[in-house]
Write an enzyme that holds these catalytic residues in place. Structure first.
Site, PDB file in Angstrom:
ATOM      1  CG  HIS A 175      -2.160  -0.918   0.953  1.00  0.00           C
ATOM      2  ND1 HIS A 175      -1.991  -2.121   0.621  1.00  0.00           N
ATOM      3  CD2 HIS A 175      -3.376  -0.386   1.077  1.00  0.00           C
ATOM      4  CE1 HIS A 175      -3.238  -2.536   0.242  1.00  0.00           C
ATOM      5  NE2 HIS A 175      -4.107  -1.683   0.585  1.00  0.00           N
TER       6      HIS A 175
ATOM      7  CB  SER B 100      -2.082  -2.311  -7.267  1.00  0.00           C
ATOM      8  OG  SER B 100      -2.556  -2.668  -5.820  1.00  0.00           O
TER       9      SER B 100
ATOM     10  CE  LYS C  95     -11.197  -7.417 -13.607  1.00  0.00           C
ATOM     11  NZ  LYS C  95     -10.411  -6.485 -14.662  1.00  0.00           N
ATOM     12  CG  ASP C  96     -10.985  -8.841  -5.945  1.00  0.00           C
ATOM     13  OD1 ASP C  96     -10.261  -9.367  -7.009  1.00  0.00           O
ATOM     14  OD2 ASP C  96     -10.154  -7.985  -5.235  1.00  0.00           O
TER      15      ASP C  96
ATOM     16  CD  GLU D 229      -0.155 -34.110  -1.813  1.00  0.00           C
ATOM     17  OE1 GLU D 229      -1.288 -33.798  -1.520  1.00  0.00           O
ATOM     18  OE2 GLU D 229      -0.092 -35.394  -2.343  1.00  0.00           O
TER      19      GLU D 229
END
Lengths: 429, 282
Positions: free
Chosen positions: A219, A223, A247-248, A291
């Protein structure tokens, strides 16, 4: 916060005003993921994956806490207690499958998140600290995932623990002592299982703490965006809420859909059948494989088959840890001032090769160790190191980037078919 | 400076890998890996076509009950089923009274303690008991089975690749067969050892378990189904699918509801997204 035009939190309700004076938590949220955080307007769906990773961690913590209420970390009963969860605990099968597949989903979105960072140069100045903290989170996740996989105390749990702790015995002179100290015995047993459980419960909260630092560090500069061009003014950004919360939500829905398909319809797709056999120190499985999310690194480990000054095993272990640790140096290995690979044709080409290279490493990591696969793994490992340590430093010096757009808004408008200054001005509202 | 150091480190790793590659290739040419019999003669399982397979799979309760009968009359002589309790049989359609009777009449008794003397003894099974092991311990099991340990079957269909089909194929018709002549010809060292049995569905081709199902009608089904060899194999595979994953039906049902719910959420979220962003080019 980061930009002077960021909206300010102004509580209208008396109760919220009162709270804001005493403990401004709503203000913190407002500035972190609310309207108070201005975000570039041109983010694509690859920018969903940070939020998705956060959601995945939340799912892991919630399901994990409930599972821990029913699980018994004791080598004698651990396997049976997991079967008890699957059969006799209300919705226990749901919790366990959600947790096991949730780990895969978490790693999957984090890998895409990292790939996004590599492609759009999110690791570069001024976001180096965001990247460094991200690598720390990744390392913590790997440790947590490994220790979690040991807890059901199946054959792959036991032998995976045996192999991974065996890495430490590659250290000259003191290696074996360190391995025994870490395990609390000569082989994985009750002592190891108990400490793995303890740490597996602890580390997710450490991860959550480092995530707070990760977001805090993000922050400060704000971004990154697909053009990699800095924000020039208010017209380049939109408030996080409601634009990116909306959007998320779309991304979160798709994530949940994929997660549900995996969890409810193929919950054992990504697991290994041998882990439904209780751990047996006297019976080694035919193929010990980790894995899926560790396979590329496992392939790097297995590729070092020749002694050269150091024993092959030590080279393998150094390379495997090195393959992740070198990410810490990435902001300085890449000296190009251009962030986004969209404007770096050569880097973009090499990066796409790296993507396929890592997928090939993943295949080799899980495949039978015959000569063909070992050679494929050696070539792929070679490219991995060459990409980060040789190609990237030189390409970033020599390549001529394509011309960058003047601003985020200009790039957006060009995409919509117009670049005139009049339109740029119009788009600022 | 950074460039020089990183190039050197990179060259070190690439150099060691090149060296390793050279030796791997040299070794592969000089000593080609011997072919293994199990590579060439191992067979992928046949499809049992169980009703539990697929996204909407459910258990065929009559088939699972028949499979239980096969387990009871054939497999239970050697194989334990320790994660399954008698009470669980209610899930495959037995009534409370039937479950009590099955537990009570189970041949192998539950280990217990004599309440008066404290000595080890056995007692009849009750519905809340897990299926008792046919052997007191691993040593007893091995002693009775030519030093092989019959594995617990509770999780068998999840503990093998393609487990249900694997179980069906392994004990189905024609699985146990004479070792092919061409195998012995090509791999003289791979002759099935004394005491083992050739079975191409088993990972290393030679299994210690003697053929459990040998002829049609070995089990007399109470529901009148013709007990052909393959039918019995299929039924026991269905039963072991249920023992390994008893919550399969609720999982599929919950999954169906969840996917519809999440799909509606996706649709609404997409609408909200379109609405919020309608005036902003991006």
């Amino acid at each position: 916060m980061s930009f002077p035009w960021a909206k300010h939190y102004e509580p209208k309700q008396p109760l919220m005003r009162w709270l804001d004076e005493k403990l401004p938590v709503p203000r913190l949220v407002y500035n972190a993921v609310g309207a108070g955080y201005p975000v570039p307007r041109n983010l694509n769906y690859f920018w969903n994956f940070g939020v998705l990773a956060g959601a995945a961690l939340g799912i892991q913590i919630i399901t994990g806490i409930v599972l821990a209420m029913h699980y018994a970390a004791n080598a004698g009963v651990a396997f049976g207690s997991v079967e008890g969860i699957m059969r006799d605990v209300n919705a226990g099968w749901f919790l366990r499958y959600a947790h096991a597949n949730g780990a895969s989903m978490f790693l999957l979105v984090v890998y895409i998140h990292i790939a996004r960072g590599l492609y759009y140069g999110s690791y570069k100045a001024p976001r180096e600290m965001v990247w460094l903290l991200g690598v720390v989170i990744f390392l913590l996740m790997m440790a947590t995932a490994f220790m979690g996989y040991v807890l059901p105390w199946g054959q792959m749990s036991f032998w995976g623990a045996q192999v991974i702790t065996g890495f430490f015995s590659a250290i000259p002179l003191v290696g074996e002592t360190i391995r025994v100290w870490l395990l609390g015995g000569y082989a994985p047993d009750n002592a190891a299982l108990n400490r793995f459980f303890s740490l597996h419960y602890l580390l997710p909260f450490v991860i959550a703490g480092v995530i707070i630092l990760h977001i805090w560090a993000l922050h400060i500069p704000g971004s990154n965006n697909p053009t990699g061009v800095d924000v020039k003014g208010e017209q380049d950004t939109v408030p996080f809420h409601p634009y990116y919360t909306a959007k998320d939500a779309v991304g979160l829905g798709v994530f949940m859909l994929l997660f549900a398909l995996l969890l409810f319809f193929s919950p054992n797709l990504l697991g290994h059948p041998d882990n439904y056999i209780e751990a047996n120190p006297l019976s080694t499985p035919a193929h010990i494989v980790p894995e899926w999310y560790f396979l590329p690194f496992y392939a790097i480990l297995k590729s070092f088959t020749a002694d050269f000054i150091l024993p092959a095993k030590l080279w393998g272990v150094l390379a495997m840890f090195g393959s992740i640790l070198l990410l810490f140096f990435l902001p300085w290995l890449d000296s190009s001032p251009v962030r986004s690979a969209n404007y770096r044709p050569k880097y973009r080409g090499f990066l796409i090769v790296l993507l396929f290279d890592v997928i090939l490493l993943g295949y080799v990591g899980g495949a039978e160790a015959n000569a063909r696969n070992v050679i494929l793994g050696q070539i792929a490992s070679g490219y991995y190191f060459a990409h980060f340590l040789i190609i990237l430093p030189w390409v970033s010096r020599s390549e001529r980037p394509r011309p960058l757009p003047g601003s985020i808004t200009e790039a957006v408008l060009a995409k919509h078919g117009g670049t005139s200054p009049a339109q740029t001005a119009l788009a600022s509202n | 400076m950074v460039r020089a150091i990183s190039t050197l480190v990179g060259l070190a790793f690439v150099g060691v890998l090149a060296l390793a590659l050279f030796f791997t290739a040299k070794d592969a040419i000089q000593n080609p890996a011997p072919e293994a019999a199990e590579h060439e003669f191992h067979l992928h399982p046949r499809d049992a076509a169980l009703s539990s397979a697929g996204y909407f799979g459910t258990f065929d309760r009559r088939q699972v009950q028949r499979g239980f009968q096969v387990y009871k009359e054939v497999c239970a002589a050697c194989h334990s089923l320790k994660y399954v309790a008698f009470r669980d049989l209610k899930e495959i359609g037995y009534t409370e009274a039937e479950v009590k009777a099955i537990a009570n009449q189970w041949v192998i008794e539950q280990p217990s303690i004599n309440p008066d003397t404290g000595e080890a003894t056995t007692r009849k099974n009750v519905a809340s008991d897990h299926f008792p092991s046919p052997f007191a311990n691993e040593v007893a099991a091995r002693a009775a089975n030519n030093n092989a340990l019959p594995p617990d079957l509770s999780l068998m269909t999840k503990a093998r690749h393609d487990g249900a089909n694997y179980v069906f194929s392994l004990v189905g018709k024609g699985a146990y067969r004479p070792q092919p002549a061409e195998l012995v010809e090509k791999f003289p060292g791979a002759k099935t050892p004394e005491g083992l049995h050739y079975n191409p569905y088993f990972a290393n081709l030679n299994i210690a378990m003697p053929p459990p199902l040998t002829s049609d009608g070995q089990v007399t089904y109470t529901d009148g189904t013709a007990a052909t060899h393959d039918q019995m194999a299929k039924d026991v595979a269905a039963f072991l699918t249920w023992t390994a994953e008893p919550k399969l039906e609720s999982r599929h049902a919950a999954g169906f509801a969840s996917v519809i719910f999440i799909a509606i959420f996706c649709f609404l979220a997409w609408g909200a997204y379109q609405n919020v962003w309608r005036d902003v080019k991006h």
